[in-house]
Motif scaffolding. Sequence first.
Motif, PDB file in Angstrom:
ATOM      1  N   THR A  55     -28.250  53.907  24.164  1.00 28.28           N
ATOM      2  CA  THR A  55     -28.092  53.388  25.523  1.00 28.28           C
ATOM      3  C   THR A  55     -26.728  53.776  26.107  1.00 28.28           C
ATOM      4  O   THR A  55     -26.609  54.075  27.304  1.00 28.28           O
ATOM      5  N   VAL A  56     -25.712  53.806  25.262  1.00 30.56           N
ATOM      6  CA  VAL A  56     -24.371  54.192  25.724  1.00 30.56           C
ATOM      7  C   VAL A  56     -24.358  55.656  26.162  1.00 30.56           C
ATOM      8  O   VAL A  56     -23.792  55.997  27.208  1.00 30.56           O
ATOM      9  N   TYR A  57     -24.996  56.524  25.380  1.00 33.24           N
ATOM     10  CA  TYR A  57     -25.027  57.943  25.734  1.00 33.24           C
ATOM     11  C   TYR A  57     -25.691  58.164  27.090  1.00 33.24           C
ATOM     12  O   TYR A  57     -25.215  58.947  27.916  1.00 33.24           O
ATOM     13  N   GLU A  58     -26.768  57.469  27.310  1.00 36.75           N
ATOM     14  CA  GLU A  58     -27.483  57.626  28.583  1.00 36.75           C
ATOM     15  C   GLU A  58     -26.633  57.123  29.759  1.00 36.75           C
ATOM     16  O   GLU A  58     -26.628  57.741  30.835  1.00 36.75           O
ATOM     17  N   ALA A  59     -25.902  56.046  29.542  1.00 39.70           N
ATOM     18  CA  ALA A  59     -25.063  55.507  30.611  1.00 39.70           C
ATOM     19  C   ALA A  59     -23.918  56.462  30.955  1.00 39.70           C
ATOM     20  O   ALA A  59     -23.576  56.646  32.129  1.00 39.70           O
ATOM     21  N   ILE A  60     -23.348  57.100  29.945  1.00 34.93           N
ATOM     22  CA  ILE A  60     -22.258  58.054  30.206  1.00 34.93           C
ATOM     23  C   ILE A  60     -22.782  59.253  30.995  1.00 34.93           C
ATOM     24  O   ILE A  60     -22.152  59.703  31.969  1.00 34.93           O
ATOM     25  N   ASP A  61     -23.926  59.776  30.588  1.00 36.86           N
ATOM     26  CA  ASP A  61     -24.507  60.917  31.321  1.00 36.86           C
ATOM     27  C   ASP A  61     -24.784  60.551  32.770  1.00 36.86           C
ATOM     28  O   ASP A  61     -24.544  61.350  33.679  1.00 36.86           O
ATOM     29  N   ARG A  62     -25.245  59.345  32.959  1.00 34.32           N
ATOM     30  CA  ARG A  62     -25.600  58.921  34.312  1.00 34.32           C
ATOM     31  C   ARG A  62     -24.342  58.721  35.170  1.00 34.32           C
ATOM     32  O   ARG A  62     -24.304  59.139  36.333  1.00 34.32           O
ATOM     33  N   LYS A  63     -23.319  58.094  34.635  1.00 32.26           N
ATOM     34  CA  LYS A  63     -22.102  57.835  35.401  1.00 32.26           C
ATOM     35  C   LYS A  63     -21.327  59.116  35.713  1.00 32.26           C
ATOM     36  O   LYS A  63     -20.753  59.261  36.783  1.00 32.26           O
ATOM     37  N   LEU A  64     -21.297  60.016  34.767  1.00 34.44           N
ATOM     38  CA  LEU A  64     -20.560  61.263  34.966  1.00 34.44           C
ATOM     39  C   LEU A  64     -21.433  62.366  35.557  1.00 34.44           C
ATOM     40  O   LEU A  64     -20.958  63.501  35.707  1.00 34.44           O
ATOM     41  N   GLU A  65     -22.684  61.998  35.851  1.00 30.13           N
ATOM     42  CA  GLU A  65     -23.617  62.954  36.463  1.00 30.13           C
ATOM     43  C   GLU A  65     -23.781  64.199  35.586  1.00 30.13           C
ATOM     44  O   GLU A  65     -23.709  65.346  36.053  1.00 30.13           O
ATOM     45  N   LYS A  66     -24.010  63.939  34.302  1.00 30.29           N
ATOM     46  CA  LYS A  66     -24.243  65.010  33.335  1.00 30.29           C
ATOM     47  C   LYS A  66     -25.738  65.088  33.010  1.00 30.29           C
ATOM     48  O   LYS A  66     -26.470  64.093  33.145  1.00 30.29           O
ATOM     49  N   PRO A  67     -26.209  66.244  32.570  1.00 31.26           N
ATOM     50  CA  PRO A  67     -27.623  66.359  32.166  1.00 31.26           C
ATOM     51  C   PRO A  67     -27.941  65.416  31.012  1.00 31.26           C
ATOM     52  O   PRO A  67     -27.084  65.125  30.170  1.00 31.26           O
ATOM     53  N   ALA A  68     -29.136  64.892  30.982  1.00 34.44           N
ATOM     54  CA  ALA A  68     -29.547  63.962  29.919  1.00 34.44           C
ATOM     55  C   ALA A  68     -29.378  64.610  28.554  1.00 34.44           C
ATOM     56  O   ALA A  68     -29.756  65.760  28.338  1.00 34.44           O
ATOM     57  N   GLY A  69     -28.846  63.853  27.620  1.00 32.58           N
ATOM     58  CA  GLY A  69     -28.642  64.343  26.265  1.00 32.58           C
ATOM     59  C   GLY A  69     -27.290  65.010  26.041  1.00 32.58           C
ATOM     60  O   GLY A  69     -26.963  65.362  24.892  1.00 32.58           O
ATOM     61  N   THR A  70     -26.481  65.169  27.103  1.00 26.76           N
ATOM     62  CA  THR A  70     -25.183  65.847  26.950  1.00 26.76           C
ATOM     63  C   THR A  70     -24.253  65.057  26.042  1.00 26.76           C
ATOM     64  O   THR A  70     -23.657  65.603  25.100  1.00 26.76           O
TER      65      THR A  70
END
Length: 582
Positions: free
Chosen positions: A350-365
């Motif tokens: 869940t943390v990884y997904e939140a970071i990708d979303r906040k930093l506007e990174k591709p999923a799984g980055t």
Amino acid sequence: MTEYGRGPGPEPWHPEDPQYGDQGWTGHEAQQGQMPYVGGPQQYQQQFQQEQQPYYPQQQQPGQYPQGQQAPYAQQQQVPYPQQHQQHQQHEQTYGGQSQGQGQVWDTGQANYAGVQQTTDPYATADPYAGADPYAQQQAAGYPGETPDLYATSEAFPPPRPPGQRHLDTEEAWQEERAADEAADSFLAGGGSDDDRDGAGGDDGGRGGRRSGRSGGGKPKKRSGMACLIASVVIIGVLGGGGYYGYSYLKDKFSSAEDFTGAGIDETVDVEIPKGAGLGQMGRILKDAGVVASAQAFVDAATANPKGKSIQPGVYPLKKKMSAAAAVEVMTDPSKLHVLTISEGMRNATVYEAIDRKLEKPAGTTKDIAFKQAKTLGLPAWANNDPKIMDPLEGFLYPMRYDLSKDSTPESLLKQMVKNATDKYAELGVEGKAKELGLDNPLQVITVASLVNAEGKNHDDFRKMSEVVYNRLKKTNDITNRKIEFDSTYNYITGKSEINFNIAEARAFVHPYNTHNMAGLPPGPIGNPGMDALTATLNPDHGGWMFFVSVDGDKTTFTKTYDEHLKLVAEFQARQKQKNGG
């Protein structure tokens, strides 16, 4: 004999008098080169010592000098030594010396002088200065052959000064003083001619002219108009600055604050509000970033908004040239806050997904970086000690709020989270307490805390929950055979958070993390425990609890025996059927 210069009149001796030697402060001429006469050496030696003694005023004795007449030795001319001896002998014969002791003779001041009335009373005194002006310049009466008094003329030297105040005003000292005055005049007056600096004395005028100019007797010095110009500029600057600030104060006090209109232009900036900032500081930060027109407009808008005082610190993505009300509206919406909050017990996925979303990174980055760079992100040496661990960073992304900025990256956030967790574990002394709790290593402490955080609801639950885990891990546990049997471990494997699942299927599912199937603890944590779960794990309840059930979904009930546990399980299942309409 009398000592010249010790009366109330001016002292005639001067260090630069060409006709006299260094008289000293006593006013006597130097007794240099004198040799005692044959037959009377002690007479002149004692007389010389007596004349060199300090002067102390005493009572006037009879037979002293008449009124208005100075001492006969006041102006004694310096003559060769034999002539001095002859004059001294004449003086003794003329005035009559009085002998005292062993033939020594000196002037006692008690001989009969012309015009002085003798008295038989040795203590009677006659005022020699009665009726005379003590400040009048008296004509010195010298002996025949003496030189005239040069100190009564206009060319006379000034009276001598005490030794500590004597100063020869040499030409070099005067030139230095003149140079200093010229430098000061040039600085204050902005330059000028020699006439401006020298005053009425012309180019030089001698020291007398220079001194008279300084004392006010000469023509005043001219000053350049530059000094007046500088003073005028300074006065105008002070008045102008005071007027400007006064105008600004009145404008801010009585006029409405400047403000933009609308939601701003199409240019976004990240504005960071520090912890403890008040509305005024927030307004200044927004104004400096170009978001609002004035700090006062923001303060007014935040005060008018019911949620204005609940603005949290953090990073806000805001538009430039927004109205103050629009900026307040964005900042009072928690979803607009440019921060990442990791809640207690949250799993790494869940943390990884939140970071990708906040930093506007591709999923799984972020997940890919975590697995590939795990060894460079700052994990402690005792982490990752089991090859069966599913996620090397699980349990080390410490739950708290993280402010994001334009420089934030997945790597920087992961490093910050790992560091916070490692520091907190060291502060709690996890390594030293592992053995005390009957665990193999510090990682198992974090694993127990993650299980407690996933199953409990509050701190009291956490302490009883940790007691359950420790009791089930005991080798004497023949009820569950050292199986922990927590549903949270099965949900971790499946990536779900379900309460109702088929228990038979869960027990049949073979996986290192499935505590329904495997005895003991899972290889690693199943989430990121918070402070309450960590402290409860280090300080269990010790109530002997072995089972627990949350019948209504809110309150957790703990029991010590299996029979009590079965009753609670039956009650729970009945509630579930009723809830599902069965």
